[in-house]
Design a protein around this motif. Structure first.
Motif, PDB file in Angstrom:
ATOM      1  N   LEU A  70       0.850  -1.181   0.000  1.00  0.00           N
ATOM      2  CA  LEU A  70       0.000   0.000   0.000  1.00  0.00           C
ATOM      3  C   LEU A  70       0.890   1.236   0.000  1.00  0.00           C
ATOM      4  N   PHE A  71       0.562   2.192  -0.851  1.00  0.00           N
ATOM      5  CA  PHE A  71       1.315   3.443  -0.963  1.00  0.00           C
ATOM      6  C   PHE A  71       0.431   4.628  -0.595  1.00  0.00           C
ATOM      7  N   TRP A  72       0.940   5.510   0.232  1.00  0.00           N
ATOM      8  CA  TRP A  72       0.304   6.791   0.526  1.00  0.00           C
ATOM      9  C   TRP A  72       1.143   7.857  -0.162  1.00  0.00           C
ATOM     10  N   MET A  73       0.486   8.775  -0.848  1.00  0.00           N
ATOM     11  CA  MET A  73       1.196   9.746  -1.669  1.00  0.00           C
ATOM     12  C   MET A  73       0.788  11.169  -1.314  1.00  0.00           C
ATOM     13  N   GLU A  74       0.905  11.494  -0.038  1.00  0.00           N
ATOM     14  CA  GLU A  74       0.532  12.836   0.427  1.00  0.00           C
ATOM     15  C   GLU A  74       1.336  13.891  -0.324  1.00  0.00           C
TER      16      GLU A  74
END
Length: 129
Positions: free
Chosen positions: A37-41
């Motif tokens: 899972l990637f978070w790209m804030e």
């Protein structure tokens, strides 16, 4: 006379059971699953699109990946669902040895190096059958 209705009924039953078998879920190919899972804030939509293209390109070039799935949160509204991530990558391998080789694969290492400044958080889950 009785034989025809019985034969027709038997044919209907066989056909309906084979149709039901076709609707059964198919198992994912590979005995090792790697879920990332990637978070790209802070990333723009253009940046996210470029990230997805890079991810698709490197996975397709992998000598070890059996199957892959790239998705985004479905937005399902249930208390147990986490929709806070931006991308989900699921890759399957024949076995753990394939996964371990993939981790050292030049395409994988190049993808990490190229994109490591794009994601703010990453969470990985590995599972075996």
């Amino acid at each position: 006379m009785m034989k025809q209705p019985f034969s027709a009924l038997l044919a209907i039953l066989l056909l309906s059971s084979s149709c039901a078998a076709l609707r059964q879920p198919k198992p994912i190919q590979g005995d090792f699953a790697h879920i990332v899972l990637f978070w790209m804030e802070g990333q723009t939509e253009l940046g996210k699109a470029a990230f997805r293209q890079d991810m698709e390109a490197f996975i397709r070039s992998s000598a070890y990946a059996k199957r892959m799935y790239i998705g985004t949160p479905a937005g399902t509204d249930r208390p147990v669902v986490d929709n806070s991530y931006d991308f989900c990558l699921i890759v399957t391998f024949d076995n753990q040895a394939g996964h371990d080789s993939y981790q050292k694969e030049p395409a994988h290492l190049a993808f990490i190096e190229k994109t490591k400044g794009m994601w703010s958080r990453i969470q990985i889950f590995d599972a075996v059958r």
